[in-house]
Design a protein around this motif. Structure first.
Motif, PDB file in Angstrom:
ATOM      1  N   GLN A  76       6.151   4.892  53.778  1.00  0.00           N
ATOM      2  CA  GLN A  76       7.258   4.310  54.538  1.00  0.00           C
ATOM      3  C   GLN A  76       7.390   4.977  55.905  1.00  0.00           C
ATOM      4  N   ARG A  77       7.251   6.294  55.942  1.00  0.00           N
ATOM      5  CA  ARG A  77       7.330   7.018  57.221  1.00  0.00           C
ATOM      6  C   ARG A  77       6.191   6.601  58.155  1.00  0.00           C
ATOM      7  N   ALA A  80       6.887   3.037  59.372  1.00  0.00           N
ATOM      8  CA  ALA A  80       7.962   3.051  60.369  1.00  0.00           C
ATOM      9  C   ALA A  80       7.446   3.572  61.713  1.00  0.00           C
ATOM     10  N   ASP A  83       6.071   0.864  63.552  1.00  0.00           N
ATOM     11  CA  ASP A  83       7.021  -0.253  63.635  1.00  0.00           C
ATOM     12  C   ASP A  83       6.646  -1.346  62.628  1.00  0.00           C
ATOM     13  N   ASN A  85       6.652  -2.283  58.055  1.00  0.00           N
ATOM     14  CA  ASN A  85       7.258  -2.043  56.749  1.00  0.00           C
ATOM     15  C   ASN A  85       6.175  -1.971  55.685  1.00  0.00           C
TER      16      ASN A  85
END
Length: 97
Positions: A76-77, A80, A83, A85
């Motif tokens: 997830q990091r 992110a 930019d 998901n």
């Protein structure tokens, strides 16, 4: 060379034991490909992604080499930082055992 690899792989995939092991690695290959493709799409290096996410560049490299097993939180990091998901899904097995 790619043709020789593909031909060799196709022959190996006819072996049920090899195919089972190959299929079991597909989720890992998908993670590696998604991370690599995501970085290329955003035109950023591992070092730049490291700076954005705070994840060590060596750890990003290990994930892309397939020598690390990242947590969902790490994925997830990374997503992110590009930019993006993360999407995880369960799909029916095409070859039930």
């Amino acid at each position: 060379m790619a043709k020789n690899f593909r031909e060799t792989l196709n022959k190996q995939l006819k072996n049920p034991e090899f195919k089972k092991e190959y299929d079991s690695l597909q989720p890992e290959f998908q993670i590696i490909r998604a991370l690599f493709d995501g970085r290329k799409e955003k035109n950023i290096t591992q070092k730049q992604l490291s700076e954005i996410t705070g994840i060590n560049q060596a750890d990003i490299s290990k994930i892309e080499k397939g020598s690390a097993n990242p947590s969902v939180r790490t994925l997830q990091r990374l997503a992110a930082g590009m930019d993006m998901n993360v999407r995880i899904e369960f799909v029916p097995n095409q070859n039930p055992v």
